[in-house]
Design a protein around this motif. Structure first.
Motif: not given
Length: 410
Positions: A257-264, A319-329, A331-337
Protein backbone atom coordinates in the motif's frame (compact mmCIF):
# COMPACT_ATOMS: atom_id res chain seq x y z
CA UNK A 1 -56.83 -10.08 -8.92
CA UNK A 2 -57.19 -13.29 -10.90
CA UNK A 3 -58.07 -11.31 -14.02
CA UNK A 4 -54.98 -9.09 -13.52
CA UNK A 5 -52.77 -12.14 -13.08
CA UNK A 6 -54.16 -13.67 -16.24
CA UNK A 7 -53.53 -10.45 -18.16
CA UNK A 8 -49.94 -10.39 -16.88
CA UNK A 9 -49.41 -13.96 -18.06
CA UNK A 10 -50.85 -13.14 -21.47
CA UNK A 11 -48.54 -10.14 -21.77
CA UNK A 12 -45.43 -12.16 -20.99
CA UNK A 13 -43.43 -12.54 -24.25
CA UNK A 14 -43.26 -16.03 -25.68
CA UNK A 15 -39.52 -15.63 -26.19
CA UNK A 16 -38.83 -14.56 -22.61
CA UNK A 17 -36.25 -17.29 -22.07
CA UNK A 18 -34.44 -16.30 -25.26
CA UNK A 19 -34.48 -12.66 -24.14
CA UNK A 20 -32.94 -13.66 -20.84
CA UNK A 21 -30.26 -15.71 -22.59
CA UNK A 22 -29.32 -12.80 -24.88
CA UNK A 23 -29.21 -10.33 -22.00
CA UNK A 24 -27.09 -12.71 -19.94
CA UNK A 25 -24.61 -13.26 -22.78
CA UNK A 26 -24.18 -9.51 -23.27
CA UNK A 27 -23.83 -8.86 -19.54
CA UNK A 28 -21.23 -11.58 -19.02
CA UNK A 29 -19.29 -10.39 -22.08
CA UNK A 30 -19.28 -6.76 -20.94
CA UNK A 31 -18.63 -7.28 -17.23
CA UNK A 32 -17.13 -10.74 -16.88
CA UNK A 33 -18.55 -13.75 -15.08
CA UNK A 34 -17.82 -12.46 -11.59
CA UNK A 35 -19.05 -8.95 -12.36
CA UNK A 36 -22.61 -10.03 -13.17
CA UNK A 37 -25.45 -10.82 -10.76
CA UNK A 38 -28.86 -12.33 -11.37
CA UNK A 39 -30.33 -8.97 -10.39
CA UNK A 40 -28.30 -7.19 -13.09
CA UNK A 41 -29.46 -9.62 -15.75
CA UNK A 42 -33.05 -9.29 -14.59
CA UNK A 43 -32.81 -5.51 -14.84
CA UNK A 44 -31.66 -5.77 -18.45
CA UNK A 45 -34.68 -7.89 -19.31
CA UNK A 46 -37.09 -5.81 -17.23
CA UNK A 47 -38.15 -8.57 -14.84
CA UNK A 48 -37.46 -9.47 -11.23
CA UNK A 49 -34.58 -11.74 -10.25
CA UNK A 50 -37.15 -14.22 -8.97
CA UNK A 51 -38.57 -14.43 -12.50
CA UNK A 52 -35.19 -15.60 -13.81
CA UNK A 53 -35.30 -18.63 -11.54
CA UNK A 54 -38.42 -19.84 -13.32
CA UNK A 55 -36.20 -20.38 -16.36
CA UNK A 56 -32.69 -20.94 -14.95
CA UNK A 57 -31.46 -22.53 -11.74
CA UNK A 58 -28.80 -19.87 -11.15
CA UNK A 59 -26.07 -17.68 -12.60
CA UNK A 60 -23.82 -20.55 -13.65
CA UNK A 61 -26.60 -22.17 -15.69
CA UNK A 62 -27.17 -18.86 -17.46
CA UNK A 63 -23.44 -18.50 -18.06
CA UNK A 64 -23.08 -22.06 -19.30
CA UNK A 65 -25.99 -21.64 -21.67
CA UNK A 66 -24.56 -18.37 -23.01
CA UNK A 67 -21.07 -19.74 -23.72
CA UNK A 68 -22.17 -23.07 -25.16
CA UNK A 69 -24.92 -21.31 -27.08
CA UNK A 70 -22.30 -19.23 -28.89
CA UNK A 71 -20.31 -22.36 -29.67
CA UNK A 72 -23.47 -24.05 -30.92
CA UNK A 73 -24.15 -21.15 -33.27
CA UNK A 74 -20.72 -21.61 -34.86
CA UNK A 75 -21.44 -25.30 -35.34
CA UNK A 76 -24.97 -24.79 -36.65
CA UNK A 77 -23.97 -21.86 -38.84
CA UNK A 78 -21.55 -24.04 -40.79
CA UNK A 79 -23.60 -27.23 -40.76
CA UNK A 80 -25.56 -26.74 -43.97
CA UNK A 81 -22.76 -25.77 -46.33
CA UNK A 82 -22.56 -29.27 -47.81
CA UNK A 83 -18.78 -29.28 -48.22
CA UNK A 84 -17.98 -32.00 -50.74
CA UNK A 85 -14.97 -33.00 -52.79
CA UNK A 86 -16.58 -32.17 -56.14
CA UNK A 87 -16.90 -28.40 -55.57
CA UNK A 88 -14.41 -25.56 -55.85
CA UNK A 89 -12.49 -25.66 -52.53
CA UNK A 90 -11.82 -21.90 -52.59
CA UNK A 91 -15.52 -21.18 -52.91
CA UNK A 92 -16.18 -23.65 -50.12
CA UNK A 93 -13.58 -21.99 -47.93
CA UNK A 94 -14.99 -18.51 -48.56
CA UNK A 95 -18.54 -19.72 -47.88
CA UNK A 96 -17.42 -21.32 -44.63
CA UNK A 97 -15.60 -18.21 -43.47
CA UNK A 98 -18.56 -16.07 -44.50
CA UNK A 99 -20.87 -18.19 -42.37
CA UNK A 100 -18.53 -17.82 -39.38
CA UNK A 101 -18.35 -14.06 -39.91
CA UNK A 102 -22.14 -13.88 -39.99
CA UNK A 103 -22.30 -15.58 -36.60
CA UNK A 104 -19.61 -13.28 -35.20
CA UNK A 105 -21.35 -10.15 -36.50
CA UNK A 106 -24.69 -11.29 -35.08
CA UNK A 107 -23.06 -11.82 -31.66
CA UNK A 108 -20.57 -8.97 -31.64
CA UNK A 109 -21.75 -7.59 -28.30
CA UNK A 110 -21.55 -10.99 -26.59
CA UNK A 111 -18.83 -12.85 -28.49
CA UNK A 112 -16.16 -11.79 -26.01
CA UNK A 113 -17.81 -14.20 -23.61
CA UNK A 114 -16.82 -17.14 -25.80
CA UNK A 115 -13.31 -15.82 -26.40
CA UNK A 116 -12.31 -14.82 -22.88
CA UNK A 117 -14.77 -16.01 -20.22
CA UNK A 118 -15.11 -19.69 -21.13
CA UNK A 119 -12.35 -20.47 -18.64
CA UNK A 120 -15.00 -20.33 -15.89
CA UNK A 121 -16.84 -23.38 -17.24
CA UNK A 122 -16.52 -26.57 -15.25
CA UNK A 123 -14.58 -29.48 -16.72
CA UNK A 124 -17.53 -31.21 -18.40
CA UNK A 125 -18.74 -27.99 -20.00
CA UNK A 126 -15.21 -27.09 -21.05
CA UNK A 127 -15.05 -30.44 -22.84
CA UNK A 128 -18.33 -29.71 -24.62
CA UNK A 129 -17.09 -26.29 -25.74
CA UNK A 130 -13.83 -27.79 -27.01
CA UNK A 131 -15.82 -30.41 -28.94
CA UNK A 132 -17.89 -27.66 -30.57
CA UNK A 133 -14.81 -25.73 -31.61
CA UNK A 134 -13.13 -28.94 -32.75
CA UNK A 135 -16.05 -29.53 -35.13
CA UNK A 136 -15.56 -26.07 -36.63
CA UNK A 137 -11.82 -26.66 -37.03
CA UNK A 138 -12.48 -29.94 -38.84
CA UNK A 139 -14.87 -28.19 -41.23
CA UNK A 140 -12.23 -25.58 -42.05
CA UNK A 141 -9.65 -28.31 -42.61
CA UNK A 142 -11.68 -29.96 -45.37
CA UNK A 143 -11.34 -27.26 -48.02
CA UNK A 144 -7.89 -26.36 -46.69
CA UNK A 145 -6.68 -29.91 -47.29
CA UNK A 146 -7.56 -29.54 -50.96
CA UNK A 147 -6.14 -26.05 -51.23
CA UNK A 148 -2.98 -26.87 -49.26
CA UNK A 149 -2.38 -30.63 -49.59
CA UNK A 150 0.47 -32.26 -47.71
CA UNK A 151 0.45 -30.19 -44.53
CA UNK A 152 0.60 -31.85 -41.14
CA UNK A 153 -2.34 -31.96 -38.74
CA UNK A 154 -0.54 -29.40 -36.59
CA UNK A 155 -0.11 -27.05 -39.55
CA UNK A 156 -3.78 -27.33 -40.50
CA UNK A 157 -4.67 -26.57 -36.87
CA UNK A 158 -2.39 -23.52 -36.96
CA UNK A 159 -4.09 -22.20 -40.08
CA UNK A 160 -7.64 -22.90 -38.89
CA UNK A 161 -6.82 -21.22 -35.58
CA UNK A 162 -5.59 -18.21 -37.53
CA UNK A 163 -8.83 -18.15 -39.53
CA UNK A 164 -10.97 -18.29 -36.38
CA UNK A 165 -8.78 -15.63 -34.77
CA UNK A 166 -9.34 -13.24 -37.68
CA UNK A 167 -13.09 -13.83 -37.55
CA UNK A 168 -13.28 -13.64 -33.77
CA UNK A 169 -11.22 -10.46 -33.56
CA UNK A 170 -14.27 -8.32 -34.28
CA UNK A 171 -15.68 -9.00 -30.81
CA UNK A 172 -12.57 -7.47 -29.21
CA UNK A 173 -13.17 -3.94 -30.52
CA UNK A 174 -15.95 -1.57 -31.53
CA UNK A 175 -14.54 -0.15 -34.76
CA UNK A 176 -17.27 0.42 -37.33
CA UNK A 177 -17.71 -0.81 -40.89
CA UNK A 178 -20.83 -1.61 -42.90
CA UNK A 179 -21.64 -5.27 -42.32
CA UNK A 180 -21.14 -6.21 -45.98
CA UNK A 181 -17.75 -4.47 -46.10
CA UNK A 182 -16.64 -6.08 -42.84
CA UNK A 183 -17.71 -9.49 -44.11
CA UNK A 184 -15.82 -9.10 -47.38
CA UNK A 185 -12.70 -7.85 -45.60
CA UNK A 186 -12.64 -10.64 -43.04
CA UNK A 187 -13.04 -13.27 -45.76
CA UNK A 188 -10.10 -11.67 -47.55
CA UNK A 189 -7.96 -11.66 -44.41
CA UNK A 190 -8.88 -15.26 -43.58
CA UNK A 191 -7.81 -16.26 -47.08
CA UNK A 192 -4.52 -14.42 -46.61
CA UNK A 193 -3.61 -16.26 -43.41
CA UNK A 194 -4.74 -19.61 -44.82
CA UNK A 195 -2.32 -19.10 -47.73
CA UNK A 196 0.78 -18.47 -45.61
CA UNK A 197 3.70 -20.80 -46.15
CA UNK A 198 4.48 -22.02 -42.66
CA UNK A 199 8.21 -22.25 -41.85
CA UNK A 200 8.35 -25.93 -41.08
CA UNK A 201 6.59 -27.88 -38.38
CA UNK A 202 6.13 -25.70 -35.28
CA UNK A 203 8.19 -26.84 -32.34
CA UNK A 204 5.94 -28.42 -29.70
CA UNK A 205 5.98 -26.77 -26.32
CA UNK A 206 7.96 -28.42 -23.55
CA UNK A 207 5.65 -29.89 -20.91
CA UNK A 208 5.53 -28.07 -17.59
CA UNK A 209 8.34 -25.69 -18.39
CA UNK A 210 9.10 -23.49 -15.40
CA UNK A 211 8.79 -19.77 -15.91
CA UNK A 212 12.04 -18.01 -16.73
CA UNK A 213 13.38 -16.48 -13.54
CA UNK A 214 13.83 -12.74 -14.03
CA UNK A 215 16.97 -11.01 -12.91
CA UNK A 216 16.77 -9.56 -9.41
CA UNK A 217 15.04 -6.19 -9.46
CA UNK A 218 16.11 -3.62 -6.88
CA UNK A 219 12.86 -1.73 -7.32
CA UNK A 220 10.00 -2.97 -5.15
CA UNK A 221 7.57 -1.12 -7.41
CA UNK A 222 8.82 -2.95 -10.50
CA UNK A 223 8.86 -6.27 -8.67
CA UNK A 224 5.24 -5.76 -7.61
CA UNK A 225 4.20 -5.12 -11.22
CA UNK A 226 6.10 -8.13 -12.51
CA UNK A 227 4.98 -10.62 -9.86
CA UNK A 228 1.37 -9.43 -9.93
CA UNK A 229 1.19 -9.96 -13.69
CA UNK A 230 2.59 -13.47 -13.31
CA UNK A 231 0.09 -14.34 -10.60
CA UNK A 232 -2.88 -12.80 -12.43
CA UNK A 233 -1.98 -14.89 -15.46
CA UNK A 234 -1.43 -18.08 -13.50
CA UNK A 235 -4.35 -17.95 -11.07
CA UNK A 236 -6.63 -15.17 -12.30
CA UNK A 237 -7.14 -11.73 -10.83
CA UNK A 238 -9.88 -12.70 -8.39
CA UNK A 239 -8.01 -15.74 -7.07
CA UNK A 240 -4.85 -13.74 -6.40
CA UNK A 241 -4.72 -11.99 -3.03
CA UNK A 242 -2.60 -9.09 -1.91
CA UNK A 243 -0.92 -11.57 0.44
CA UNK A 244 0.01 -13.76 -2.55
CA UNK A 245 1.58 -10.78 -4.31
CA UNK A 246 3.45 -9.68 -1.20
CA UNK A 247 4.81 -13.19 -0.65
CA UNK A 248 6.05 -13.37 -4.24
CA UNK A 249 7.93 -10.10 -3.79
CA UNK A 250 9.12 -10.90 -0.28
CA UNK A 251 7.46 -8.05 1.62
CA UNK A 252 4.56 -7.85 4.08
CA UNK A 253 1.14 -7.26 2.51
CA UNK A 254 0.96 -3.87 4.20
CA UNK A 255 4.05 -2.84 2.24
CA UNK A 256 2.13 -2.95 -1.05
CA UNK A 257 0.00 0.00 0.00
CA UNK A 258 3.03 2.29 -0.08
CA UNK A 259 2.86 1.93 -3.85
CA UNK A 260 -0.68 0.91 -4.81
CA UNK A 261 -4.16 1.40 -3.39
CA UNK A 262 -5.19 -2.15 -4.29
CA UNK A 263 -5.14 -4.90 -6.91
CA UNK A 264 -7.05 -2.85 -9.44
CA UNK A 265 -4.45 -0.10 -9.18
CA UNK A 266 -1.68 -2.63 -9.81
CA UNK A 267 -3.51 -4.01 -12.83
CA UNK A 268 -3.96 -0.55 -14.33
CA UNK A 269 -0.31 0.31 -13.72
CA UNK A 270 0.79 -2.86 -15.53
CA UNK A 271 -1.25 -1.96 -18.58
CA UNK A 272 -0.21 1.70 -18.59
CA UNK A 273 3.45 0.73 -18.37
CA UNK A 274 3.10 -1.78 -21.20
CA UNK A 275 1.28 0.71 -23.42
CA UNK A 276 3.98 3.31 -22.86
CA UNK A 277 6.70 0.85 -23.83
CA UNK A 278 4.88 -0.32 -26.94
CA UNK A 279 4.29 3.29 -27.96
CA UNK A 280 7.96 4.14 -27.40
CA UNK A 281 9.19 1.16 -29.40
CA UNK A 282 6.78 1.99 -32.20
CA UNK A 283 8.11 5.54 -32.44
CA UNK A 284 11.71 4.31 -32.50
CA UNK A 285 11.03 1.77 -35.26
CA UNK A 286 9.11 4.23 -37.43
CA UNK A 287 11.76 6.92 -37.05
CA UNK A 288 14.52 4.62 -38.29
CA UNK A 289 12.61 3.06 -41.22
CA UNK A 290 13.16 4.06 -44.83
CA UNK A 291 9.52 3.77 -45.88
CA UNK A 292 6.07 2.75 -44.50
CA UNK A 293 6.50 -0.88 -45.66
CA UNK A 294 9.76 -1.22 -43.72
CA UNK A 295 8.26 0.61 -40.76
CA UNK A 296 5.19 -1.63 -40.59
CA UNK A 297 7.32 -4.75 -40.94
CA UNK A 298 9.56 -3.56 -38.12
CA UNK A 299 6.61 -2.66 -35.90
CA UNK A 300 5.20 -6.16 -36.38
CA UNK A 301 8.57 -7.76 -35.59
CA UNK A 302 8.84 -5.71 -32.40
CA UNK A 303 5.27 -6.43 -31.29
CA UNK A 304 5.56 -10.19 -31.82
CA UNK A 305 8.91 -10.32 -30.05
CA UNK A 306 7.59 -8.38 -27.05
CA UNK A 307 4.51 -10.61 -26.80
CA UNK A 308 6.61 -13.76 -26.84
CA UNK A 309 8.97 -12.28 -24.25
CA UNK A 310 6.07 -11.39 -21.95
CA UNK A 311 3.17 -13.64 -22.95
CA UNK A 312 1.21 -13.00 -19.78
CA UNK A 313 0.53 -9.39 -20.64
CA UNK A 314 -1.85 -9.66 -23.59
CA UNK A 315 -3.78 -12.55 -22.06
CA UNK A 316 -4.25 -10.75 -18.75
CA UNK A 317 -5.32 -7.60 -20.60
CA UNK A 318 -8.15 -9.34 -22.43
CA UNK A 319 -9.26 -11.52 -19.53
CA UNK A 320 -8.88 -9.16 -16.56
CA UNK A 321 -9.23 -5.58 -17.84
CA UNK A 322 -12.82 -5.44 -16.56
CA UNK A 323 -11.48 -5.62 -13.02
CA UNK A 324 -10.05 -2.12 -13.28
CA UNK A 325 -12.06 0.90 -12.27
CA UNK A 326 -14.11 2.55 -15.01
CA UNK A 327 -11.73 5.52 -15.02
CA UNK A 328 -8.66 3.28 -15.43
CA UNK A 329 -10.40 1.29 -18.14
CA UNK A 330 -10.92 4.51 -20.10
CA UNK A 331 -7.29 5.54 -19.68
CA UNK A 332 -5.94 2.17 -20.77
CA UNK A 333 -8.42 2.01 -23.64
CA UNK A 334 -7.25 5.42 -24.88
CA UNK A 335 -3.63 4.29 -24.71
CA UNK A 336 -4.42 1.13 -26.64
CA UNK A 337 -6.39 3.10 -29.22
CA UNK A 338 -3.43 5.42 -29.74
CA UNK A 339 -1.21 2.44 -30.57
CA UNK A 340 -3.83 1.01 -32.91
CA UNK A 341 -4.19 4.32 -34.75
CA UNK A 342 -0.43 4.51 -35.26
CA UNK A 343 -0.58 1.08 -36.88
CA UNK A 344 -3.57 2.14 -38.96
CA UNK A 345 -1.61 5.06 -40.44
CA UNK A 346 1.15 2.69 -41.54
CA UNK A 347 -1.29 0.13 -42.95
CA UNK A 348 -3.10 2.75 -45.03
CA UNK A 349 0.24 3.93 -46.41
CA UNK A 350 1.11 0.36 -47.39
CA UNK A 351 -2.41 -0.66 -48.49
CA UNK A 352 -3.90 2.54 -50.00
CA UNK A 353 -6.85 0.56 -51.39
CA UNK A 354 -8.09 0.26 -47.81
CA UNK A 355 -9.88 2.99 -45.94
CA UNK A 356 -8.72 3.79 -42.38
CA UNK A 357 -11.80 1.90 -41.14
CA UNK A 358 -10.80 -1.22 -43.07
CA UNK A 359 -7.20 -0.88 -41.89
CA UNK A 360 -8.46 -0.62 -38.31
CA UNK A 361 -10.29 -3.95 -38.62
CA UNK A 362 -7.14 -5.51 -40.08
CA UNK A 363 -4.95 -4.18 -37.26
CA UNK A 364 -7.26 -5.66 -34.64
CA UNK A 365 -7.24 -8.96 -36.54
CA UNK A 366 -3.43 -8.91 -36.57
CA UNK A 367 -3.22 -8.23 -32.84
CA UNK A 368 -5.69 -11.05 -32.15
CA UNK A 369 -3.49 -13.39 -34.18
CA UNK A 370 -0.50 -12.66 -31.98
CA UNK A 371 -2.27 -13.73 -28.81
CA UNK A 372 -4.35 -16.58 -30.26
CA UNK A 373 -1.46 -18.18 -32.17
CA UNK A 374 0.88 -17.54 -29.27
CA UNK A 375 -1.48 -19.42 -26.99
CA UNK A 376 -1.67 -22.28 -29.49
CA UNK A 377 2.12 -22.42 -29.66
CA UNK A 378 2.22 -22.00 -25.87
CA UNK A 379 4.90 -19.37 -26.42
CA UNK A 380 7.88 -21.72 -26.64
CA UNK A 381 11.12 -19.77 -26.66
CA UNK A 382 11.91 -20.78 -30.23
CA UNK A 383 12.55 -18.67 -33.31
CA UNK A 384 10.47 -21.08 -35.37
CA UNK A 385 7.32 -20.48 -33.32
CA UNK A 386 7.77 -16.73 -33.49
CA UNK A 387 8.26 -16.96 -37.25
CA UNK A 388 4.88 -18.69 -37.63
CA UNK A 389 3.07 -15.86 -35.86
CA UNK A 390 5.16 -13.20 -37.57
CA UNK A 391 4.33 -14.46 -41.05
CA UNK A 392 0.63 -14.72 -40.34
CA UNK A 393 0.48 -11.17 -38.99
CA UNK A 394 2.39 -9.83 -41.98
CA UNK A 395 0.06 -11.65 -44.36
CA UNK A 396 -2.84 -9.73 -42.82
CA UNK A 397 -1.26 -6.29 -42.79
CA UNK A 398 1.32 -6.28 -45.59
CA UNK A 399 -0.74 -8.37 -47.98
CA UNK A 400 2.02 -8.94 -50.49
CA UNK A 401 4.31 -10.56 -47.97
CA UNK A 402 6.89 -12.50 -49.93
CA UNK A 403 6.53 -15.78 -48.02
CA UNK A 404 2.85 -16.26 -48.76
CA UNK A 405 1.97 -19.45 -50.56
CA UNK A 406 -0.13 -19.47 -53.72
CA UNK A 407 -3.67 -20.13 -52.51
CA UNK A 408 -5.37 -21.61 -55.55
CA UNK A 409 -7.76 -24.54 -56.00
CA UNK A 410 -6.16 -27.88 -56.70
Amino acid sequence: MARNASAEIRRRPKDRKAQIARAAAEAFSEQGYHGVSMEAIAARVGVSAAALYRHYAGKYELFRGAVLGLGRQLVDGTADLNITDDEDPRQQFDALVGALVDVALANRTSGGLYRWEGRYLDDADQAELLAQIGTVHDRIHRPLARLRPGLTRRQYLTLSTAVLSVVGSIVDHRAKLPAATARELLIELAGAVAAVELPGEPVPAEPAVASRAPAPDPSTYEALLRESLTLFHRHGYRDTSMEDIAAAVGIPASGIYKYFSGKGDILAAVFRRASDRVSGELATVVASAADPHEALSGVIDSYVARTFDQPELEYVYYTERLNMSAADQRIVHDLQRSVVESWVELVVAVRPQWSPAQARFAVHAAMALVIDLGRLQRYPDAAQARAVVNRLVKAVLLGDYRLRATFTPM
